[in-house]
Design an enzyme around this catalytic site. Structure first.
Site, PDB file in Angstrom:
ATOM      1  N   SER A 118       0.817  -1.491  -0.204  1.00  0.00           N
ATOM      2  CA  SER A 118       0.007  -0.086   0.267  1.00  0.00           C
ATOM      3  C   SER A 118       0.869   1.502   0.109  1.00  0.00           C
ATOM      4  O   SER A 118       2.121   1.292   1.089  1.00  0.00           O
ATOM      5  CB  SER A 118      -1.162  -0.243   1.186  1.00  0.00           C
ATOM      6  OG  SER A 118      -0.403   0.401   2.328  1.00  0.00           O
ATOM      7  N   LYS A 119       0.152   2.310  -0.094  1.00  0.00           N
ATOM      8  CA  LYS A 119       0.761   3.385  -0.058  1.00  0.00           C
ATOM      9  C   LYS A 119       1.128   4.435   1.107  1.00  0.00           C
ATOM     10  O   LYS A 119       1.642   5.495   0.757  1.00  0.00           O
ATOM     11  CB  LYS A 119       0.177   4.460  -1.678  1.00  0.00           C
ATOM     12  CG  LYS A 119       0.012   4.082  -3.179  1.00  0.00           C
ATOM     13  CD  LYS A 119      -0.374   4.601  -3.624  1.00  0.00           C
ATOM     14  CE  LYS A 119      -0.048   4.134  -4.705  1.00  0.00           C
ATOM     15  NZ  LYS A 119      -1.259   4.679  -5.682  1.00  0.00           N
ATOM     16  N   ARG A 120       0.512   3.887   2.183  1.00  0.00           N
ATOM     17  CA  ARG A 120       1.035   4.587   3.348  1.00  0.00           C
ATOM     18  C   ARG A 120       2.047   4.762   3.463  1.00  0.00           C
ATOM     19  O   ARG A 120       2.023   6.338   4.162  1.00  0.00           O
ATOM     20  CB  ARG A 120       0.630   3.475   4.912  1.00  0.00           C
ATOM     21  CG  ARG A 120      -1.248   3.517   4.616  1.00  0.00           C
ATOM     22  CD  ARG A 120      -1.530   2.902   5.133  1.00  0.00           C
ATOM     23  NE  ARG A 120      -1.815   1.701   5.068  1.00  0.00           N
ATOM     24  CZ  ARG A 120      -1.146   0.238   6.087  1.00  0.00           C
ATOM     25  NH1 ARG A 120      -1.325   0.312   7.096  1.00  0.00           N
ATOM     26  NH2 ARG A 120      -1.860  -0.508   4.706  1.00  0.00           N
TER      27      ARG A 120
ATOM     28  N   GLY B 281       4.551   6.234   2.105  1.00  0.00           N
ATOM     29  CA  GLY B 281       5.737   6.889   0.225  1.00  0.00           C
ATOM     30  C   GLY B 281       4.823   5.626  -0.578  1.00  0.00           C
ATOM     31  O   GLY B 281       4.050   5.344  -0.510  1.00  0.00           O
TER      32      GLY B 281
END
Ligand code: GLU
Length: 448
Positions: free
Chosen positions: A230-232, A234
């Site tokens: 996931s992009k959490r 970065g």
């Protein structure tokens, strides 16, 4: 082209920004063919016009170019519609596909049948979308060359997939088979997500009487917190990571080792090295975890390996020429060992370009004495060069019985606004006499 030549392809859809998982597939497919002196094909799967994003194709080409991945052949599926139509019609003619006139994407969606059979399959329509007539009670299997195991499905769980849509565009299932065959792809490498599609493809291969290539599904790169990446913390898109200041060489090195391991414990690989040592038996069976600390480590390694003038150019470009090149060039030797990403340059060296706010609370108890003494000493130095500066300032510390650390810390804070900076004396040399004195005076004035 001989029959045995290894030919691989990277077949992205231009539907969004490229994810590192896709990039990894491209690297593996490239190395697989190039290790054997084979061909690497770039095929753009642009058959879903609704999901296509503007500039998507160009972005794919740009990214591959940044990483030094050149393709020997290039195909755009939207330019090959006739091929797919011929194949789909042949399947209908031979009784392996049928025209469908319902709007549903597949039978499951419409809820027609728990067996995933489409309600149009026996209606003998002569126009509409074309769907695969999945046979009953058969076992479909293949040996996955990445996972190293045989995988099988019962046809009862395979749905009557659409092959050609009513807008005459093929679906992925048809186009992938037709193209892999038409371009003599010998090895198909793709993400694990595509495994459920493979039985559909295997049936299409069989019904079109095409030779089945070697097929392998790559592991998923997982998030450190578990599950899908996931992009959490970065970006996970290639462009996003480059914009965060990761060097292509580092990203490349990190990505190839997320799912593949060499025979020895070697860690640093250029694209050329990777092609040379590549061996499909190095594919890992367990899902790798996206370890950002490791990526940072690689990036630091490659920053140190880059020569100063090249690093100057990279920094210049990274900041879109916001900072003057001659100044970056002088600063590079001071920060090269201290930065992890190109974006750290701003944090560490921003004070060279712009006066920083000085937080008085950071200054020590004796800052007033320290700064006055430093000012006096620096005023006497005619030629601002490093060895002179160091000797003179140390002399000042000694003559005044200052604590060396405290003295230099106050000086550092007055000049840079920060406690962590490149070596201060060298920094003063680059800043020059006028600017250095101006900054010290300013702090003294504002704290008076
Ligand atoms: N277009 C698919 C993708 O974007 C290709 C899958 C395959 O390689 O078969 O991943």
């Amino acid at each position: 082209m001989t029959e045995k030549k290894v030919r691989t392809r990277f077949a992205p859809s231009p539907t969004g920004s490229m994810h590192i998982g896709n990039l990894r597939t491209a690297f593996y497919a490239y190395a697989l063919s190039k290790h054997e002196g084979g061909d690497f094909i770039l095929r753009i799967e642009d058959t879903d016009k609704k999901r296509e994003v503007e500039g998507g194709v160009q972005e794919i080409k740009n990214i591959l170019t940044i990483f030094g991945i050149n393709w020997d052949e290039y195909y755009l599926q939207s330019e090959r519609l006739d091929l797919y139509k011929v194949a789909a019609e042949k399947l209908v003619k031979d009784g392996h596909a049928f025209y469908c006139q319902c709007e549903a994407k597949n039978a499951k969606q419409e809820g027609f049948s728990s067996q995933l059979r489409d309600s149009c399959r026996d209606k003998n329509f002569t126009s509409g979308a074309i769907k695969l007539k999945v046979p009953e009670n058969e076992i479909i299997k293949f040996r996955d060359f990445v996972l190293g195991e045989e995988i099988e499905w019962k046809t009862e769980i395979v749905f009557d997939a659409t092959l050609l849509k009513s807008d005459k565009f093929p679906t992925y299932h048809l186009a992938v088979v037709v193209d892999d065959h038409a371009t003599s792809v010998s090895h198909v490498l793709r993400g694990h997500d595509w495994l459920p599609s493979t039985p559909i493809h295997l049936l299409v291969y069989k019904y079109l009487d095409f030779k089945i290539p070697q097929i392998g599904h790559l592991t998923d790169i997982l998030d450190p917190d578990g599950g899908k990446l996931s992009k959490r913390k970065g970006s996970t898109s290639v462009t996003g990571l480059l914009e965060e200041g990761y060097l292509p060489e580092a990203l490349f090195n990190f990505v190839i080792l997320a799912g593949w391991a060499p025979k020895d414990n070697r860690e640093l690989f250029s694209l050329e090295d990777f092609v040379n040592v590549f061996d499909a038996s190095g594919f890992q069976k367990s899902n790798p975890i996206f370890n950002r600390d490791k990526l940072d480590w690689f990036n630091g390694q490659y920053i140190r390996k880059t020569n100063d003038s090249e690093l100057t150019t990279r920094i210049l470009k990274f900041y879109k020429e916001k900072y003057p090149e001659d100044l970056i060039e002088k600063i590079v030797p001071l920060i090269k060992d201290r930065i992890t990403r190109l974006s750290d340059f701003d944090t560490l060296a921003g004070f060279f370009f712009k006066e920083s706010e000085v937080d008085k609370n950071l200054l020590g108890d004796n800052f007033d004495k320290h700064l006055h003494a430093a000012l006096e000493t620096l005023l006497t130095i005619k030629d601002f060069n490093n060895s002179q500066m160091n000797d003179k300032l140390l002399e000042t510390v000694k003559n005044n019985n200052f604590k060396t650390g405290d003295f230099f810390m106050d000086l550092r804070i007055a000049i840079t606004g920060k406690k962590m900076t490149p070596p201060i004396n060298e920094s003063l040399v680059i800043l020059g006499k006028e600017e250095t004195l101006k900054r010290i005076k300013q702090v003294l004035k504002s704290t008076n």
